[in-house]
Design a protein around this motif. Structure first.
Motif, PDB file in Angstrom:
ATOM      1  N   GLY A  83      -2.021  -7.573  -0.806  1.00 16.75           N
ATOM      2  CA  GLY A  83      -2.677  -6.430  -0.529  1.00 16.75           C
ATOM      3  C   GLY A  83      -3.841  -6.709   0.314  1.00 16.75           C
ATOM      4  O   GLY A  83      -4.475  -7.703   0.430  1.00 16.75           O
ATOM      5  N   LYS A  84      -4.759  -5.490   0.782  1.00 15.89           N
ATOM      6  CA  LYS A  84      -6.078  -5.645   1.324  1.00 15.89           C
ATOM      7  C   LYS A  84      -7.127  -5.199   0.589  1.00 15.89           C
ATOM      8  O   LYS A  84      -8.218  -5.082   1.183  1.00 15.89           O
ATOM      9  CB  LYS A  84      -5.751  -4.931   2.624  1.00 15.89           C
ATOM     10  N   ASP A 111      -4.214   7.057  -3.041  1.00 17.57           N
ATOM     11  CA  ASP A 111      -3.579   5.834  -2.179  1.00 17.57           C
ATOM     12  C   ASP A 111      -3.719   4.686  -3.160  1.00 17.57           C
ATOM     13  O   ASP A 111      -4.954   4.664  -3.956  1.00 17.57           O
ATOM     14  CB  ASP A 111      -4.736   5.392  -0.921  1.00 17.57           C
ATOM     15  N   ALA A 167       1.057  -1.257  -0.038  1.00 17.89           N
ATOM     16  CA  ALA A 167      -0.044   0.070  -0.125  1.00 17.89           C
ATOM     17  C   ALA A 167       0.966   1.286  -0.108  1.00 17.89           C
ATOM     18  O   ALA A 167       2.022   1.191   0.545  1.00 17.89           O
ATOM     19  CB  ALA A 167      -0.846  -0.039   1.199  1.00 17.89           C
ATOM     20  N   ASP A 170      -3.395   0.577  -3.391  1.00 19.40           N
ATOM     21  CA  ASP A 170      -3.158  -1.017  -2.572  1.00 19.40           C
ATOM     22  C   ASP A 170      -3.341  -2.109  -3.796  1.00 19.40           C
ATOM     23  O   ASP A 170      -3.206  -1.748  -4.937  1.00 19.40           O
ATOM     24  CB  ASP A 170      -4.268  -1.159  -1.769  1.00 19.40           C
TER      25      ASP A 170
END
Length: 156
Positions: free
Chosen positions: A44-45, A35, A22, A37
Motif C-alpha cells: 500500500g501507500k 477508505d 486500497a 489502505d
C-alpha cells in the motif's frame, strides 16, 4: 423449510470498490464513506488506515456503545471513556504465506471509564459488556488471546 427473519436482526451492509490494496467503502443507510489502505510493506501507500486499525477501532467503539447499553440496564451512570487497544499480528502468514492462522495472536483492550458503580456493579458491567459486545465476541470466539482490562475512574 424457510425460517422467518427475527424481528431483532438488523442487517449491516458495506459496499466497496478499489484497486491494488486500497479501497473506498460506503455503508448502507446514511451512506457513510471511509477508505482503507496498507503499509508499503504490504503493497500500500499508507494513505488511509489499514483494515486492521479499523478492526481494532471497531472493537473500542462497539465496547463503548455496548457499555452504554449495559450501564442503562444496570442503573449506573457513565462519564468519559478512554481506550487503548493493541493487536499483536505475526505477519508470516499474511506476507509470506506461511502455514498457520493469519489472525492476531493477541488483542489487549485497556479501558478506563468514569462511573458511579460499586465495585460489584462495575465487575458485572465489564463482564456483561464483553459478553454482549458483537465485536468483542468476534475476537474472543476467534480463539486468539483476548485480554480485557477495565479500570473505573470517579464520575466527574
Amino acid at each position: 423449510m424457510t425460517t422467518a427473519a427475527k424481528q431483532s436482526v438488523v442487517p449491516f451492509v458495506v459496499s466497496a470498490t478499489g484497486t491494488g490494496v486500497a479501497q473506498h467503502l460506503v455503508t448502507s443507510g446514511k451512506g457513510h464513506e471511509f477508505d482503507t489502505d496498507a503499509y508499503p510493506a504490504f503493497g500500500g501507500k499508507d494513505e488511509a488506515p489499514s483494515p486492521l486499525f479499523y478492526a481494532l477501532g471497531a472493537l473500542t467503539s462497539c465496547n463503548q456503545v455496548t457499555a452504554s447499553l449495559v450501564a442503562k440496564d444496570l442503573g449506573i451512570s457513565l462519564g468519559a471513556f478512554e481506550f487503548e487497544v493493541q493487536g499483536d499480528l505475526d505477519t508470516a502468514v499474511l506476507v509470506q504465506g506461511a502455514d498457520g492462522n493469519a489472525n492476531f495472536d493477541k488483542v489487549t483492550v485497556r479501558a478506563t471509564v468514569e462511573s458511579d458503580a460499586t465495585e460489584q456493579q462495575f465487575a458485572r458491567f465489564v463482564s456483561e459488556t464483553e459478553r454482549r459486545c458483537p465485536v468483542s465476541q468476534l475476537f474472543v470466539r476467534s480463539g486468539l488471546e483476548f485480554v480485557n482490562e477495565w479500570t473505573q475512574a470517579p464520575l466527574s
